[in-house]
Each structure stands twice: as C-alpha cells, then as structure tokens.
Write an enzyme that holds these catalytic residues in place. Structure first.
Site, PDB file in Angstrom:
ATOM      1  N   GLU A 142      -4.144  13.477  33.444  1.00 21.96           N
ATOM      2  CA  GLU A 142      -2.907  14.193  33.142  1.00 21.96           C
ATOM      3  C   GLU A 142      -1.739  13.288  33.475  1.00 21.96           C
ATOM      4  OE1 GLU A 142      -2.273  17.647  35.583  1.00 21.96           O
ATOM      5  OE2 GLU A 142      -3.045  16.669  37.379  1.00 21.96           O
ATOM      6  N   LYS A 163      -1.063  23.659  42.826  1.00 18.93           N
ATOM      7  CA  LYS A 163       0.285  23.184  42.467  1.00 18.93           C
ATOM      8  C   LYS A 163       1.095  23.107  43.756  1.00 18.93           C
ATOM      9  CE  LYS A 163       3.851  23.751  38.918  1.00 18.93           C
ATOM     10  NZ  LYS A 163       3.685  22.444  38.290  1.00 18.93           N
ATOM     11  N   TYR A 187       4.209  25.880  44.528  1.00 22.77           N
ATOM     12  CA  TYR A 187       5.409  26.192  43.749  1.00 22.77           C
ATOM     13  C   TYR A 187       5.052  26.459  42.291  1.00 22.77           C
ATOM     14  CZ  TYR A 187       5.545  21.649  41.368  1.00 22.77           C
ATOM     15  OH  TYR A 187       5.252  20.570  40.574  1.00 22.77           O
ATOM     16  N   ARG A 245      -1.016  31.677  38.549  1.00 24.57           N
ATOM     17  CA  ARG A 245      -1.284  30.343  39.065  1.00 24.57           C
ATOM     18  C   ARG A 245      -0.661  30.150  40.447  1.00 24.57           C
ATOM     19  NH1 ARG A 245       0.300  25.002  35.731  1.00 24.57           N
ATOM     20  NH2 ARG A 245       2.376  25.708  36.340  1.00 24.57           N
TER      21      ARG A 245
END
Length: 289
Positions: free
Chosen positions: A185, A152, A33, A52
């Site tokens: 992160e 992702k 996504y 991406r």
C-alpha cells in the site's frame, strides 16, 4: 484557515487546543484515528469509518466511550464551530488517555477523544487530469506481527518515513512493499492496478490497512461492470500493468502514471480509471450521513 478542535466535548480554536503531555497517545502513540470528509456538508461513509475506528481500538484493548450517534453529534458541533465555507476534513483521534508514565492500560481510566475540523482540499485538477508520479519506497511496511497495519494507529512513523522519501524525490505518494517484497500500500493511500481489463489490488494478507475508500471502489467496480480481484503483485509487475490509481478518503481516486522509474501503460490516465472515477462520483449521494 478556519479550524475547530473538540477535546472531550469542549470546543477550542486552533491556537487554544491542548492535550496533556501525560496522555498516552503522546507518550507512547497509544491511540487510533479516522479521517472523514464531507460532501454537501455531510460525512461520507460514516458507518464504515466508525466500524474501522472501533476495530482498530479493539486491537489495542481500547474502548470508545461514545456510540456512533454521540460521536456524530460532536462532529457536527465541531463543524458548526469551524464555520467552513466549503467541505470539511474531519480527523477523529481516540487515545488511551492521561495517566502515569507506565505501560499498564489501567493507569488511564478515561480515553481522550479529539475531533479536528478544517477545510477539505481536493486533489489538484492537474493530478486528476494527467495523473501523478509516486515513489517506490525503500522503507518496508510494518510487519503484521510487529505493529499490525490493520490498526489505524496514531503512531505513523513508518508511513511518515516513506512519505518523506517521496517528498525528497518530488513524488506525490510512496508505494511500500511488505517484508516479503510484495507491493502492499502507499503511505497515505491504497493502490490499484488494471491489467487486461481486470482491476487488481494487493490482498489484505499483504499486510495493509483495509481502506474504507478501497472497499467502496471495489463496490463501484462491481456496479459498473469492472471485474476486480485481490492479487499478489511485485515491483516487476509494474511493467505489465495498463493503468494504476490510488485511493483514500481525502483523494477519492487519483490516477498514477509512474511508479519510481516505471511508466504505467501509456503514461496517461486510462479508460477504466476514468470509468471508476465517474462511478464513484455517481455513488456518493447514497452514502452520506
């Protein structure tokens, strides 16, 4: 809340939108996504997000059946259907598609494309003016040799568990470490620090998602004359940094004044963070679709 959903080219309201329970995105989490936001009704950093999306899809041998222009047409149709009064939050989900309950990708001949459009919500003014406190998560970021964070993925359980801890602690975000004990992160954001006038952010090989906004902030830093570098950092380094902030598509830049029990610098948003926030705003118009 006005919401519109586009499923494989057909528009639905929030309550009518349905995806098959035999979709492998639901059964196995096989999907990727992207999230976009608009400024002035125009998607921000659209080409970067699409690159991406396709890179994530390629890592799971999934091909998007639409090119970028076709996907942008669907996004705009969905935005029109949502009839928002302000800016849009746009979530694009690409899944393996509907098939038998087997792991073989050949069982799913047609990927599913879902676009969700709803109102974008800016960070609270207090968060931008005073900074936020984030948790130091006990949940370790996925090992790149397991489920690579560079994908992702729609499977966000690792992030969700870390964020649930942050919510229990009353924090705005969750900073995660990798399997080596390095700061990596956040559950929903990338992290930056400032030390001695230099902007620092964990390196890609720490096992993080390379944020589109992260990269944009590095470009902004170069434009406004703030030196930046990728640097391996650990929790003990939190006591040595002067400033911190997180970045994401929906939040842009949000100052961080405390991580777990560690206060960052003087406990207020710092001058370099402010400088980058101003530079970010100034650079937006040139990057709209």
């Amino acid at each position: 809340m006005p919401v519109a959903v586009n499923i494989d080219g057909r528009l639905y309201g929030r309550d009518e939108a349905r995806v098959s329970v035999f979709d492998h995105g639901f059964l196995f989490g096989e999907g990727v996504y992207e999230v976009l936001r608009t400024y002035g009704g125009r998607p921000f950093l659209y080409p970067e997000h699409m690159r991406r999306l396709r890179a994530s899809a390629a890592r799971i041998a999934l091909e998007c059946p639409l090119d970028d222009d076709q996907l942008l047409v669907r996004i705009r149709e969905t935005m029109t259907a949502a009839a928002l009064e302000g800016e849009a939050y746009v979530r694009i989900l690409l899944t393996r598609g509907v098939g038998e309950i087997v792991y073989d990708p050949q069982a799913c001949p047609t990927p599913t494309i879902v676009i969700i459009v709803k109102p974008h919500v800016d960070p609270a003014p207090d968060a931008l003016a005073q900074g936020v406190r984030i948790a130091l998560a006990s949940v370790v970021r996925n090992h790149p040799g397991s489920v690579d964070p560079a994908i992702k993925s729609n499977n966000l359980l690792n992030n969700a568990l870390a964020m649930q801890q942050a919510l229990r602690e009353g924090a705005a975000e969750a900073l995660m470490e990798n399997h080596r004990g390095e700061l990596c992160e956040c559950a929903q954001s990338n992290i930056f620090f400032v030390r001695g006038g230099v902007l620092l952010t964990p390196p890609v090989d720490a096992g993080l998602l390379v944020g589109v906004t992260r990269q944009f902030v590095l470009e902004v830093a170069a434009a406004v004359g703030v030196p930046a570098e990728e640097r391996t950092l650990r929790r003990e380094d939190l006591a040595t940094v002067d400033e911190a902030f997180l970045t994401s598509t929906t939040k842009a830049i949000v100052p961080v004044v405390q991580v777990g029990d560690a206060r960052i610098g003087p406990g207020v948003p710092g001058p370099i963070t402010r400088r980058l926030m101003a530079g970010f705003e100034a650079a937006i118009p040139a990057r709209l679709a």
